[in-house]
Design a protein around this motif. Structure first.
Motif, mmCIF file in Angstrom:
data_model
loop_
_atom_site.group_PDB
_atom_site.id
_atom_site.type_symbol
_atom_site.label_atom_id
_atom_site.label_comp_id
_atom_site.label_asym_id
_atom_site.label_seq_id
_atom_site.Cartn_x
_atom_site.Cartn_y
_atom_site.Cartn_z
ATOM 1 N N SER A 25 0.831 -1.212 0.000
ATOM 2 C CA SER A 25 0.000 0.000 0.000
ATOM 3 C C SER A 25 0.861 1.255 0.000
ATOM 4 O O SER A 25 0.474 2.290 -0.559
ATOM 5 N N ALA A 26 2.028 1.184 0.619
ATOM 6 C CA ALA A 26 2.924 2.344 0.676
ATOM 7 C C ALA A 26 3.482 2.710 -0.693
ATOM 8 O O ALA A 26 3.933 3.845 -0.898
ATOM 9 N N ASP A 27 3.470 1.757 -1.649
ATOM 10 C CA ASP A 27 4.011 2.019 -2.977
ATOM 11 C C ASP A 27 3.033 2.788 -3.863
ATOM 12 O O ASP A 27 3.435 3.360 -4.884
ATOM 13 N N ILE A 28 1.763 2.789 -3.501
ATOM 14 C CA ILE A 28 0.751 3.376 -4.383
ATOM 15 C C ILE A 28 0.902 4.884 -4.495
ATOM 16 O O ILE A 28 0.869 5.453 -5.598
ATOM 17 N N VAL A 29 1.088 5.560 -3.362
ATOM 18 C CA VAL A 29 1.139 7.025 -3.365
ATOM 19 C C VAL A 29 2.298 7.566 -4.199
ATOM 20 O O VAL A 29 2.084 8.420 -5.083
ATOM 21 N N PRO A 30 3.559 7.121 -3.991
ATOM 22 C CA PRO A 30 4.641 7.662 -4.826
ATOM 23 C C PRO A 30 4.469 7.351 -6.306
ATOM 24 O O PRO A 30 4.767 8.191 -7.158
ATOM 25 N N VAL A 31 3.971 6.158 -6.632
ATOM 26 C CA VAL A 31 3.738 5.811 -8.035
ATOM 27 C C VAL A 31 2.655 6.705 -8.631
ATOM 28 O O VAL A 31 2.773 7.187 -9.764
ATOM 29 N N ALA A 32 1.585 6.946 -7.864
ATOM 30 C CA ALA A 32 0.502 7.805 -8.345
ATOM 31 C C ALA A 32 0.989 9.243 -8.548
ATOM 32 O O ALA A 32 0.651 9.891 -9.554
ATOM 33 N N VAL A 33 1.799 9.734 -7.615
ATOM 34 C CA VAL A 33 2.321 11.101 -7.731
ATOM 35 C C VAL A 33 3.216 11.240 -8.960
ATOM 36 O O VAL A 33 3.091 12.199 -9.738
ATOM 37 N N ILE A 34 4.120 10.278 -9.154
ATOM 38 C CA ILE A 34 5.007 10.329 -10.314
ATOM 39 C C ILE A 34 4.204 10.212 -11.607
ATOM 40 O O ILE A 34 4.501 10.885 -12.603
ATOM 41 N N SER A 35 3.168 9.390 -11.601
ATOM 42 C CA SER A 35 2.315 9.250 -12.788
ATOM 43 C C SER A 35 1.668 10.579 -13.154
ATOM 44 O O SER A 35 1.654 10.981 -14.325
ATOM 45 N N ILE A 36 1.136 11.269 -12.154
ATOM 46 C CA ILE A 36 0.502 12.565 -12.395
ATOM 47 C C ILE A 36 1.516 13.580 -12.919
ATOM 48 O O ILE A 36 1.236 14.341 -13.858
ATOM 49 N N VAL A 37 2.710 13.582 -12.331
ATOM 50 C CA VAL A 37 3.757 14.517 -12.768
ATOM 51 C C VAL A 37 4.145 14.253 -14.219
ATOM 52 O O VAL A 37 4.272 15.186 -15.031
ATOM 53 N N VAL A 38 4.344 12.984 -14.577
ATOM 54 C CA VAL A 38 4.742 12.636 -15.940
ATOM 55 C C VAL A 38 3.675 13.034 -16.945
ATOM 56 O O VAL A 38 3.971 13.673 -17.976
ATOM 57 N N VAL A 39 2.432 12.683 -16.674
ATOM 58 C CA VAL A 39 1.342 13.026 -17.600
ATOM 59 C C VAL A 39 1.175 14.539 -17.689
ATOM 60 O O VAL A 39 0.922 15.087 -18.775
ATOM 61 N N ALA A 40 1.328 15.238 -16.572
ATOM 62 C CA ALA A 40 1.209 16.699 -16.582
ATOM 63 C C ALA A 40 2.317 17.338 -17.415
ATOM 64 O O ALA A 40 2.071 18.278 -18.196
ATOM 65 N N LEU A 41 3.539 16.848 -17.280
ATOM 66 C CA LEU A 41 4.657 17.389 -18.060
ATOM 67 C C LEU A 41 4.440 17.176 -19.551
ATOM 68 O O LEU A 41 4.713 18.078 -20.366
ATOM 69 N N ILE A 42 3.954 16.010 -19.920
ATOM 70 C CA ILE A 42 3.699 15.747 -21.333
ATOM 71 C C ILE A 42 2.558 16.625 -21.844
ATOM 72 O O ILE A 42 2.618 17.161 -22.963
ATOM 73 N N SER A 43 1.512 16.805 -21.044
ATOM 74 C CA SER A 43 0.381 17.641 -21.457
ATOM 75 C C SER A 43 0.811 19.089 -21.654
ATOM 76 O O SER A 43 0.409 19.743 -22.630
ATOM 77 N N LEU A 44 1.637 19.609 -20.746
ATOM 78 C CA LEU A 44 2.077 20.996 -20.826
ATOM 79 C C LEU A 44 3.021 21.234 -22.007
ATOM 80 O O LEU A 44 3.073 22.346 -22.544
#
Length: 273
Positions: free
Chosen positions: A123-142
């Motif tokens: 369960s502890a792995d979900i938050v950092p993976v989710a945060v990095i996923s959002i950052v990556v998708v946001a960078l590509i979108s921008l």
């Protein structure tokens, strides 16, 4: 396979697949498959370094992936990009060998980072993976338009005022983040298969960027879900199915393209007659 302890596996694997599908599209159109292979292999020794100093392995992965980005970017300005990528890989693997020689308690973790350990997600792995996923998708979108333009034609991008060097560095940083988060799931040896196989098939099946990205994401998610299901049934490694399905998607894309080309040639011949 669908019991409560597998919920974390399905969530993290889905996040990794979505990011791999999006990033993989740009890996394919930029011809950066060697970099997609190099950064994960060069990043995994960072987990060994993190183990030595007592910090989260994900931190070590990101730090070493960043070092790889800097090495590829800086050396790439001095000469050919593939040579710079290879030299960066050699440097990082050399450091990895040094760090691994300093510990005797890392063999199982090394195996999981090389071949993946999706069933060991907590369960502890979900938050950092989710945060990095959002950052990556946001960078590509921008940076979508300049990143796409610089990927398709550097000359045209320069004429439109796009700083291709900055876009190259931005792309490598995005790729580093994506590979760092994917390593614990599919492993360093197969993370590029998840990025390249579905994305290559999507590129062959669609000529338009946005539909191709969406298709790449769908194929990547199906690949991971199918790999987990087949692994649960057969007790074979998830990485084996990820690699096999990635190659199968590409083969299907090539077959589809060939059939469509033949159909068009036949239609043109009929019209002329």
């Amino acid at each position: 396979m669908f019991s409560s302890f597998m919920v974390n596996t399905w969530i993290v694997a889905s996040l990794v697949a979505v990011v791999a599908g999006v990033v993989g599209f740009f890996v394919v159109i930029r011809g950066a498959s060697f970099a997609a292979h190099t950064l994960p292999l060069g990043a995994f020794p960072g987990a060994a370094a993190a183990s030595l100093v007592g910090v989260d392995p994900l931190v070590g992965l990101i730090v070493f992936a960043s070092i790889g980005v800097i090495g590829v970017s800086w050396l790439g300005r001095q000469g050919r990009r593939e040579v710079a990528t290879a030299l960066s890989l050699v440097m990082l693997l050399g450091l990895g060998a040094l760090f691994l020689s300093m510990t005797t308690e890392y063999s199982q973790a090394v195996y999981s980072l090389l071949f993946g350990e999706v069933l060991g997600v907590s369960s502890a792995d979900i938050v950092p993976v989710a945060v990095i996923s959002i950052v990556v998708v946001a960078l590509i979108s921008l940076n979508f338009r300049p990143l796409l333009l610089s990927s398709l034609s550097s000359d045209l991008a320069t004429a439109r005022g796009v700083a291709c060097g900055r876009m190259e560095l931005c792309f490598l940083a995005i790729l580093a983040l994506a590979t760092a988060m994917a390593l614990p799931v599919v492993g360093a040896l197969l993370v590029f298969s998840l990025m390249i196989g579905p994305a290559s098939a999507a590129r062959l099946l669609s000529d338009r960027p946005v539909p191709a990205i969406l298709l790449s994401v769908c194929l990547s998610v199906v690949t991971v879900w199918t790999a987990i299901a087949l692994s649960g049934i057969s007790d074979w490694p998830v990485g084996f199915f990820v690699g096999g399905l990635g190659a199968a998607w590409y083969g299907f894309g090539r077959l589809w393209t060939r059939m469509r080309t033949r159909q068009r040639s036949h239609t043109v011949a009929v019209v002329r007659n």
